[in-house]
Design an enzyme around this catalytic site. Structure first.
Site, PDB file in Angstrom:
ATOM      1  N   GLU A   1       9.352   1.942  11.045  1.00  0.00           N
ATOM      2  CA  GLU A   1      10.400   2.973  10.935  1.00  0.00           C
ATOM      3  C   GLU A   1       9.677   4.299  10.948  1.00  0.00           C
ATOM      4  O   GLU A   1       9.014   4.675   9.985  1.00  0.00           O
ATOM      5  CB  GLU A   1      11.222   2.777   9.664  1.00  0.00           C
ATOM      6  CG  GLU A   1      12.515   3.556   9.657  1.00  0.00           C
ATOM      7  CD  GLU A   1      12.375   4.918   8.995  1.00  0.00           C
ATOM      8  OE1 GLU A   1      12.186   5.909   9.754  1.00  0.00           O
ATOM      9  OE2 GLU A   1      12.441   4.997   7.775  1.00  0.00           O
TER      10      GLU A   1
ATOM     11  N   CYS B   1      13.077  11.252   7.485  1.00  0.00           N
ATOM     12  CA  CYS B   1      13.000  10.934   8.922  1.00  0.00           C
ATOM     13  C   CYS B   1      14.323  11.172   9.631  1.00  0.00           C
ATOM     14  O   CYS B   1      14.347  11.364  10.843  1.00  0.00           O
ATOM     15  CB  CYS B   1      12.578   9.479   9.108  1.00  0.00           C
ATOM     16  SG  CYS B   1      10.921   9.114   8.519  1.00  0.00           S
TER      17      CYS B   1
ATOM     18  N   GLU C   1       8.516  16.640  15.124  1.00  0.00           N
ATOM     19  CA  GLU C   1       9.044  16.489  13.772  1.00  0.00           C
ATOM     20  C   GLU C   1       8.314  17.414  12.802  1.00  0.00           C
ATOM     21  O   GLU C   1       7.104  17.312  12.618  1.00  0.00           O
ATOM     22  CB  GLU C   1       8.898  15.041  13.307  1.00  0.00           C
ATOM     23  CG  GLU C   1       9.574  14.774  11.986  1.00  0.00           C
ATOM     24  CD  GLU C   1       9.495  13.314  11.579  1.00  0.00           C
ATOM     25  OE1 GLU C   1      10.474  12.795  11.032  1.00  0.00           O
ATOM     26  OE2 GLU C   1       8.436  12.692  11.799  1.00  0.00           O
TER      27      GLU C   1
ATOM     28  N   LYS D   1       0.870  -1.167   0.000  1.00  0.00           N
ATOM     29  CA  LYS D   1       0.000   0.000   0.000  1.00  0.00           C
ATOM     30  C   LYS D   1       0.916   1.228   0.000  1.00  0.00           C
ATOM     31  O   LYS D   1       1.426   1.635   1.031  1.00  0.00           O
ATOM     32  CB  LYS D   1      -0.917  -0.004   1.230  1.00  0.00           C
ATOM     33  CG  LYS D   1      -2.018   1.081   1.193  1.00  0.00           C
ATOM     34  CD  LYS D   1      -1.532   2.383   1.742  1.00  0.00           C
ATOM     35  CE  LYS D   1      -2.616   3.465   1.715  1.00  0.00           C
ATOM     36  NZ  LYS D   1      -2.052   4.812   1.833  1.00  0.00           N
TER      37      LYS D   1
END
Length: 492
Positions: free
Chosen positions: A250, A284, A385, A175
């Site tokens: 992750e 990231c 973040e 996906k």
């Protein structure tokens, strides 16, 4: 506009709902293709096809060496199509062609590496403490793997998951992000050319609630592997736990990039800019917190600001462009919102801080490279973040303070250390709570080296030998070679 279909059982297929949605070009801000909008029925079909391929048929009958050979063939096909795949990724996610092309050329190494590992999966003979028994272990594939990928580096992060899963003998339902599905759909058709049996690799496109959630909850899926926001990862982990599914996550990062006063400042400044403004900060492992020793703080800030100011923004397909657009409109608005949050918290704006405008930016979603100084590590801009070209500079006095600041965040994905003291390099790499620590470099990755997070940055490891173990389970086999069975009511 182009139209992209699901890919199930070795063929393109229309969504059961008959619905489609547009995918936008971040540089123009306009839609360029239509993507199939999947639902529960599409997911159910894809998973059942993948389960069938895993349980019976050609894939299950292949030897491990034959699986490895197929992975090497797909590697060759990716290499031959690298330029085309890179162009599609740029059109869909706005990252620089220079970086996307380099990634596409590097991708085959993942498939070759795991192709080589496919027939190196071994169990062990256990020297027991009991006479008359022979005991050995088998390493067996988990089954159907649900792979959910993000929008920032779709094909590379897919390779990190798909290559070891296939080498282990699993099958997959992918996906991709609804924002960047096109390159994945182009890639998977190469698997048929490579000779993979039908149903081994499948793709269902669409939105999280309609496709992702259905994939996570499907009873025939034995593992979910996901890269993306920690908030989504937490939901996936909770949902997967209900069926005792294996998970690989992750997730986010708020990586410290630490510059000591004995560092080579030319290299450190270059690394600071690369850490946050390369890929427009949409990674990231972005070094979004720049920790600078007080003795060199002002000089480093001045040099980082001056270098960042020269960054050329514009069309990501042009080789001279260094900073491209934000990939999605929601993310564009989120980044601008964080800039206002930082201002409200009292951080000092040293560069940027607004929408980038000019003919070179077209009508795309551009944010100027932005640098805040006077940042306290308790500020939201230092704790959350941003996932954009926004840098927070934090001053420190001692090594102990640098460690404390670096670790005072709920993430632990990456970190950088810049120093000429080898002892300090070892101390910092040991004490920083992070899955990866780079010393005198930043943003280096390899298919050979494990990658993953500490704390809220995730579970499990990708890349290297560690990754293939994430898709295997251990079976212990006992054979009686002459031991008396004895009392049936007593543990042997």
């Amino acid at each position: 506009m182009e139209r992209y279909y699901h890919y199930i059982d070795g063929a393109r297929c229309e969504p059961k709902s008959g619905a489609w949605f547009a995918t936008d070009n971040p540089f123009t801000g306009e839609p360029w293709a239509e993507i199939a909008r999947g639902n529960e029925a599409d997911v159910d079909r894809a998973v059942k096809v993948a389960h069938q391929a895993f349980s019976t048929g050609a894939w299950r009958e292949l030897s491990a060496s034959a699986r490895g050979a197929l992975l090497c063939r797909i590697a060759d096909l990716i290499a031959a199509n690298a330029a085309r795949l890179a162009e599609i990724e740029v059109r869909d996610n706005g990252k620089l062609y220079a970086e996307m092309h380099a990634q596409a050329q590097y991708l085959p190494q993942w498939y070759r590496y795991y192709g080589g590992l496919a027939d190196k999966i071994q169990g062990r003979v256990i020297p027991l403490d009991k006479k008359g028994y022979f005991n050995f272990t088998r390493r067996e594939p988990l089954g159907v793997v649900g792979i959910i990928t993000p929008w920032n580096s779709p094909l590379m992060l897919l390779a990190w998951k798909l290559a070891p899963a296939l080498a282990a003998g699993c099958t997959a339902v992918i996906k991709p992000s609804e924002f960047t599905s096109a390159s994945t759909l182009e890639l998977v058709e190469l698997f048929e050319q490579a000779g993979f049996p039908k149903g081994v690799v499948n793709v269902v496109t669409g939105f999280g609630k309609e496709v992702g959630s259905e994939l996570v909850s499907h009873p025939l899926v034995r593992k979910i592997t996901f890269t993306g926001a920690d908030s989504t990862g937490r939901q996936i982990n909770q949902a997967a736990a209900r069926d005792f599914k294996h998970v690989g996550l992750e997730l986010g990062g708020k990586s410290p990039n630490v510059i000591f006063d004995d560092a080579n400042l030319d290299d450190a400044v270059n690394g600071a800019v690369s850490g946050i403004f390369a890929a427009t900060g949409q990674t990231c492992i972005a070094g979004s917190r720049l920790l600078v020793h007080a003795k060199v703080h002002d000089e480093v800030v001045e040099r980082v600001v001056n270098l960042a100011r020269t960054a050329r923004m514009g069309n990501p397909m042009h080789v001279e462009t260094q900073v491209g657009p934000i990939t999605t409109r929601p993310q564009f608005e989120k980044v601008l919102g964080y800039i206002e949050v930082a201002r409200g918290e009292g951080a000092e704006l040293a560069l940027g801080g607004k929408v980038a405008e000019g003919p070179e930016c077209g009508s795309g979603w551009f944010v100027e490279p932005t640098i805040f100084t006077g940042v306290d590590n308790s500020m939201r801009i230092a704790q959350e973040e941003v996932f954009g070209p926004v840098l927070s500079v934090i001053r420190f006095e001692t090594e102990e303070e640098a460690v404390a600041i670096a670790n005072d965040v709920r993430f632990g994905l990456g970190a950088g250390v810049w120093t000429s003291d080898i002892g300090r390099a070892f101390r910092m790499s040991e004490r920083i709570e992070s899955g990866t620590v780079w010393v005198n470099t930043y943003r280096a990755v390899s298919y050979l080296s494990p990658f993953g997070g500490y704390k809220d940055s995730g579970l499990g490891r990708e890349n290297g030998i560690d990754a293939i173990n994430e898709y295997l389970q251990t079976k212990s086999v006992w054979i009686n070679t002459g031991a008396p069975n004895g009392n049936p009511f007593v543990l042997k």
